[in-house]
Design a protein around this motif. Structure first.
Motif, PDB file in Angstrom:
ATOM      1  N   ASN A  32       0.798  -1.233   0.000  1.00  0.00           N
ATOM      2  CA  ASN A  32       0.000   0.000   0.000  1.00  0.00           C
ATOM      3  C   ASN A  32       0.831   1.283   0.000  1.00  0.00           C
ATOM      4  O   ASN A  32       0.432   2.295   0.575  1.00  0.00           O
ATOM      5  N   ASN A  34       2.410   4.540  -1.968  1.00  0.00           N
ATOM      6  CA  ASN A  34       1.844   5.446  -2.970  1.00  0.00           C
ATOM      7  C   ASN A  34       2.657   5.306  -4.261  1.00  0.00           C
ATOM      8  O   ASN A  34       3.887   5.311  -4.208  1.00  0.00           O
ATOM      9  N   TYR A 184      -5.580   5.195   6.169  1.00  0.00           N
ATOM     10  CA  TYR A 184      -6.066   5.317   4.780  1.00  0.00           C
ATOM     11  C   TYR A 184      -7.143   6.375   4.612  1.00  0.00           C
ATOM     12  O   TYR A 184      -7.799   6.422   3.570  1.00  0.00           O
ATOM     13  N   LYS A 210       1.159   6.644   3.520  1.00  0.00           N
ATOM     14  CA  LYS A 210       0.276   6.235   2.436  1.00  0.00           C
ATOM     15  C   LYS A 210      -0.085   7.436   1.557  1.00  0.00           C
ATOM     16  O   LYS A 210       0.565   7.657   0.546  1.00  0.00           O
ATOM     17  N   THR A 333      -2.754  -3.365  -3.875  1.00  0.00           N
ATOM     18  CA  THR A 333      -2.530  -1.923  -3.779  1.00  0.00           C
ATOM     19  C   THR A 333      -2.866  -1.250  -5.105  1.00  0.00           C
ATOM     20  O   THR A 333      -2.572  -1.784  -6.175  1.00  0.00           O
TER      21      THR A 333
END
Ligand SMILES: *Cc1c(COP(=O)(O)O)cnc(C)c1O
Length: 355
Positions: A32, A34, A184, A210, A333
């Motif tokens: 997860n 970016n 998140y 994230k 992801t």
């Protein structure tokens, strides 16, 4: 095992983080992160700090960083705690706020670090099952809770509760500390931060790993009423007074100053999530709607282990949890549109081969 170990070490069940392999042409959709790097303003701030000299200790209380983040959320700096990744912030939270006479409650399917901290700190806990649709039901948290922790959006399901549901949980448990882990939240949740003013038992935990694309910098946050923050400060200063180095403090501050970069990158991730969901549905996958930067999907006719292995053979890594109820799910992801397309093409091929 060694006779040199302290007794507690023998009994620990450590968390196993998603792997970080070095493979040619690897598509990494398992932790997860970016897909877009941090913005130029952040990189410039970190470089300037390097030139400023690393000879001196950093500010132990990260005052400028906390003031910047507090202003962003309309809070006082005294309501903000910072640590070396939200995993460290969570560790201090478990140690400092979650050990009480009643058990700590958290969902049965959730961030798998929580039971690990309970083991490290000797905290009694009980899990609360998600419903058949893998949703958290607030009413299922029993009144004997000594404390409660849950991610919102939940991990690894991606499901989200509205702020109003979090407030119902707070009102039902006014004597218990309630921790909302918002790793998140920027991909589609409503933060519980505005509830802090009315609820002295609420602690909100966030991360820069994230939505702000700084997993490598290790910066995590907690927001709450002053006595809760003070508990975290007392634990921190009994453990490591300098959890955030100079580069992390400078980079994190710059990340909060560059609102345009943040808005742009999270909008792109949210759009690519839709592309991923639509593509997976077309291939016959099922999944709860996601408010995070990942989806949690299973195929009604194929085992998760087979799908994960076949993806790996194509240098695509996703996360799978070998646990009851969710062993057939893949947590994927959200990457760039091109990465989403590569994953979908690989799955289409795998399904065709499997028949
Ligand atoms: C990623 C994640 C964290 C940890 O984030 P770091 O700040 O990188 O330590 C905490 N909680 C949940 C639910 C996460 O998914």
């Amino acid at each position: 095992m060694s006779r040199f170990w302290s007794p507690i070490v023998r009994d620990l069940t450590p968390y196993v983080p998603g792997e970080q392999p070095r493979l040619e042409g690897l598509l990494k959709l398992n932790t997860n992160e970016n897909p877009y790097g941090p913005g130029p303003h952040v990189l410039a701030a970190i470089k300037a700090e390097v030139e400023d000299g690393l000879r001196l200790y950093p500010d132990p209380t990260a005052e400028r960083l906390r003031a910047t983040i507090a202003a962003y959320h309309g809070l006082d700096a005294g309501n903000v705690f910072v640590g070396n990744g939200s995993d460290e912030v969570l560790a201090h939270t478990f140690k400092g706020l979650l050990q009480h006479e009643g058990p700590l409650l958290f969902p049965d399917i959730t961030y798998s670090f929580y039971p690990v901290y309970c083991g490290l700190f000797g905290i009694a806990y009980r899990t609360v099952p998600l419903d058949a649709a893998l949703q958290v039901q607030i009413e299922d948290f029993a009144p004997d809770a000594g404390a409660i922790i849950l991610p919102n959006p939940n991990a690894p399901t991606g499901s989200v509760l509205p702020r109003e549901a979090i407030e119902r949980l707070l009102l039902a448990h006014p004597q218990a500390v309630i921790v909302i882990d918002e790793a998140y939240v920027d991909f589609g949740g409503e933060s519980a931060i505005p509830l802090i003013a009315r609820h002295p038992n609420l602690l909100v935990v966030q991360t820069l790993s994230k939505a702000r694309s700084l997993a490598g910098l290790r910066v995590g946050l907690a927001f709450g009423d002053r006595p809760l923050i003070e508990a975290l400060e007392r634990v921190k200063d009994s453990f490591n007074s300098y959890p955030l180095d100079r580069l992390a403090q400078a980079g994190a501050r710059a990340a909060y100053e560059d609102v345009a970069w943040f808005e742009d990158s999270r909008a792109k991730v949210i759009a690519s999530r839709r592309r991923l969901e639509v593509g997976l549905l077309a291939l016959g996958f099922e999944m709860p709607p996601s408010a995070a930067n990942f989806v949690f999907a299973r195929h009604p006719r194929h085992e998760g282990a087979m799908l994960a292995a076949a993806l790996r053979a194509r240098a695509i890594i996703v996360r799978r949890f070998d646990k009851p109820r969710i062993a057939d799910y893949l947590r994927i992801t959200v990457g760039t549109d091109a990465e989403v397309d590569r994953l979908l093409a690989a799955l289409e091929e795998i399904l065709a081969e499997a028949g």
